[in-house]
Write a protein that holds these residues in place. Structure first.
Motif, PDB file in Angstrom:
ATOM      1  N   ARG A 188       0.624  -1.228   0.001  1.00  0.00           N
ATOM      2  CA  ARG A 188      -0.038   0.177  -0.069  1.00  0.00           C
ATOM      3  C   ARG A 188       0.966   1.125   0.052  1.00  0.00           C
ATOM      4  NH1 ARG A 188      -5.221  -1.141   0.860  1.00  0.00           N
ATOM      5  NH2 ARG A 188      -5.905  -3.267   2.063  1.00  0.00           N
ATOM      6  N   PRO A 189       0.417   2.290  -0.581  1.00  0.00           N
ATOM      7  CA  PRO A 189       1.182   3.660  -0.356  1.00  0.00           C
ATOM      8  C   PRO A 189       1.582   3.800   1.179  1.00  0.00           C
ATOM      9  CG  PRO A 189      -0.843   3.818  -1.839  1.00  0.00           C
ATOM     10  CD  PRO A 189      -1.077   2.642  -1.255  1.00  0.00           C
ATOM     11  N   GLY A 190       2.501   4.335   1.120  1.00  0.00           N
ATOM     12  CA  GLY A 190       3.436   4.464   2.448  1.00  0.00           C
ATOM     13  C   GLY A 190       4.050   3.385   2.866  1.00  0.00           C
ATOM     14  N   GLY A 191       3.800   2.378   2.586  1.00  0.00           N
ATOM     15  CA  GLY A 191       4.602   0.945   2.827  1.00  0.00           C
ATOM     16  C   GLY A 191       6.016   0.892   2.351  1.00  0.00           C
ATOM     17  N   SER A 192       6.501  -0.098   2.818  1.00  0.00           N
ATOM     18  CA  SER A 192       7.947  -0.478   2.680  1.00  0.00           C
ATOM     19  C   SER A 192       8.003  -1.648   1.948  1.00  0.00           C
ATOM     20  CB  SER A 192       8.854  -0.293   4.050  1.00  0.00           C
ATOM     21  OG  SER A 192       8.670   0.940   4.535  1.00  0.00           O
ATOM     22  N   LEU A 193       9.274  -1.958   1.494  1.00  0.00           N
ATOM     23  CA  LEU A 193       9.816  -3.337   0.771  1.00  0.00           C
ATOM     24  C   LEU A 193      11.380  -3.170   0.846  1.00  0.00           C
ATOM     25  CD1 LEU A 193       7.549  -4.003  -2.453  1.00  0.00           C
ATOM     26  CD2 LEU A 193       7.578  -5.462  -0.309  1.00  0.00           C
ATOM     27  N   ARG A 194      11.954  -4.385   0.904  1.00  0.00           N
ATOM     28  CA  ARG A 194      13.330  -4.413   0.505  1.00  0.00           C
ATOM     29  C   ARG A 194      13.669  -5.332  -0.341  1.00  0.00           C
ATOM     30  NH1 ARG A 194      18.346  -6.494   4.737  1.00  0.00           N
ATOM     31  NH2 ARG A 194      17.108  -8.346   4.347  1.00  0.00           N
ATOM     32  N   LEU A 195      14.211  -4.854  -1.316  1.00  0.00           N
ATOM     33  CA  LEU A 195      14.835  -5.689  -2.568  1.00  0.00           C
ATOM     34  C   LEU A 195      16.119  -6.097  -2.290  1.00  0.00           C
ATOM     35  CD1 LEU A 195      13.701  -3.706  -5.627  1.00  0.00           C
ATOM     36  CD2 LEU A 195      12.202  -5.132  -4.262  1.00  0.00           C
ATOM     37  N   SER A 196      16.403  -7.432  -2.707  1.00  0.00           N
ATOM     38  CA  SER A 196      17.686  -8.048  -2.536  1.00  0.00           C
ATOM     39  C   SER A 196      18.215  -8.364  -4.131  1.00  0.00           C
ATOM     40  CB  SER A 196      17.522  -9.154  -1.661  1.00  0.00           C
ATOM     41  OG  SER A 196      17.456  -9.043  -0.513  1.00  0.00           O
ATOM     42  N   CYS A 197      19.432  -8.381  -4.277  1.00  0.00           N
ATOM     43  CA  CYS A 197      20.160  -8.665  -5.553  1.00  0.00           C
ATOM     44  C   CYS A 197      21.260  -9.439  -5.137  1.00  0.00           C
ATOM     45  CB  CYS A 197      20.650  -7.445  -6.121  1.00  0.00           C
ATOM     46  SG  CYS A 197      21.477  -7.650  -7.586  1.00  0.00           S
ATOM     47  N   LEU A 198      20.925 -10.864  -5.277  1.00  0.00           N
ATOM     48  CA  LEU A 198      21.967 -12.013  -5.187  1.00  0.00           C
ATOM     49  C   LEU A 198      22.923 -12.133  -6.100  1.00  0.00           C
ATOM     50  CD1 LEU A 198      23.181 -14.108  -3.026  1.00  0.00           C
ATOM     51  CD2 LEU A 198      21.452 -15.810  -3.989  1.00  0.00           C
ATOM     52  N   ALA A 199      24.240 -12.057  -6.025  1.00  0.00           N
ATOM     53  CA  ALA A 199      25.204 -12.143  -6.871  1.00  0.00           C
ATOM     54  C   ALA A 199      25.585 -13.528  -6.856  1.00  0.00           C
ATOM     55  CB  ALA A 199      26.033 -11.325  -6.886  1.00  0.00           C
ATOM     56  N   SER A 200      26.074 -14.121  -8.169  1.00  0.00           N
ATOM     57  CA  SER A 200      26.646 -15.539  -8.094  1.00  0.00           C
ATOM     58  C   SER A 200      27.697 -15.457  -9.346  1.00  0.00           C
ATOM     59  CB  SER A 200      25.776 -16.807  -7.986  1.00  0.00           C
ATOM     60  OG  SER A 200      24.821 -16.560  -9.103  1.00  0.00           O
ATOM     61  N   GLY A 201      28.572 -16.499  -9.254  1.00  0.00           N
ATOM     62  CA  GLY A 201      29.423 -16.717 -10.370  1.00  0.00           C
ATOM     63  C   GLY A 201      30.769 -15.562 -10.544  1.00  0.00           C
ATOM     64  N   PHE A 202      30.787 -14.674  -9.696  1.00  0.00           N
ATOM     65  CA  PHE A 202      31.679 -13.547  -9.753  1.00  0.00           C
ATOM     66  C   PHE A 202      31.797 -13.051  -8.417  1.00  0.00           C
ATOM     67  CE2 PHE A 202      29.330  -9.804  -9.468  1.00  0.00           C
ATOM     68  CZ  PHE A 202      28.300 -10.239  -9.878  1.00  0.00           C
ATOM     69  N   ASN A 203      33.309 -12.410  -8.173  1.00  0.00           N
ATOM     70  CA  ASN A 203      33.244 -11.829  -7.084  1.00  0.00           C
ATOM     71  C   ASN A 203      32.708 -10.378  -6.990  1.00  0.00           C
ATOM     72  OD1 ASN A 203      34.544 -10.496  -4.747  1.00  0.00           O
ATOM     73  ND2 ASN A 203      36.633 -10.922  -5.336  1.00  0.00           N
ATOM     74  N   LEU A 204      31.631 -10.334  -6.113  1.00  0.00           N
ATOM     75  CA  LEU A 204      30.856  -8.948  -5.911  1.00  0.00           C
ATOM     76  C   LEU A 204      31.767  -7.709  -5.764  1.00  0.00           C
ATOM     77  CD1 LEU A 204      28.097  -7.584  -6.312  1.00  0.00           C
ATOM     78  CD2 LEU A 204      27.701  -8.138  -3.606  1.00  0.00           C
ATOM     79  N   ASP A 205      32.899  -7.881  -4.837  1.00  0.00           N
ATOM     80  CA  ASP A 205      33.638  -6.898  -4.233  1.00  0.00           C
ATOM     81  C   ASP A 205      34.247  -5.973  -5.651  1.00  0.00           C
ATOM     82  OD1 ASP A 205      35.461  -8.303  -1.616  1.00  0.00           O
ATOM     83  OD2 ASP A 205      33.500  -8.438  -2.118  1.00  0.00           O
TER      84      ASP A 205
END
Length: 123
Positions: free
Chosen positions: A13-30
């Motif tokens: 709903r408007p005013g609400g919150s969500l947290r998206l995640s982006c999971l990396a694989s196969g490489f060094n995220l650093d």
């Protein structure tokens, strides 16, 4: 296999919150900058937020400043987009993407993209 996988989207709903995640694989995220983009059908994709390799630089689309935060946990190979006070105009498919060096919202600079996660803000 080099891959980015988004999760965390949904209906809120408007005013609400969500947290998206982006999971990396196969490489060094650093070694990579990660940016979040979003796209509404019929419109161009736009950059929402970007974070550099170690989190010392963050960039935000003007319309989300003060509402969205970005963070990363390189040990968990994950980048997060915390979205608060969501508005109907935030409705879109959200993508994460990687590029080397510095933050940017130029799509041509991003070579690896996730499949996207739908965020819908509606009462």
């Amino acid at each position: 296999q080099v891959q980015l996988v988004e999760s965390g989207g949904g209906l809120v709903r408007p005013g609400g919150s969500l947290r998206l995640s982006c999971l990396a694989s196969g490489f060094n995220l650093d070694n990579y900058v990660i940016a979040w983009f979003r796209q509404v059908p019929g419109k161009e994709r736009e950059g929402v937020s970007c974070i550099n390799n170690y989190g010392s630089t963050e960039v935000f689309l003007d319309s989300v400043k003060g509402r969205f935060t970005i963070s990363r946990d390189n040990d968990k190979k994950t980048v997060y987009l915390q979205m608060n006070n969501l508005k109907p105009e935030d409705t879109a498919v959200y993508y994460c993407a990687r590029r080397p060096y510095t933050c940017s919202f130029l799509e041509d600079h991003f070579r690896v993209w996730g499949q996207g996660t739908q965020v819908t803000v509606s009462s």
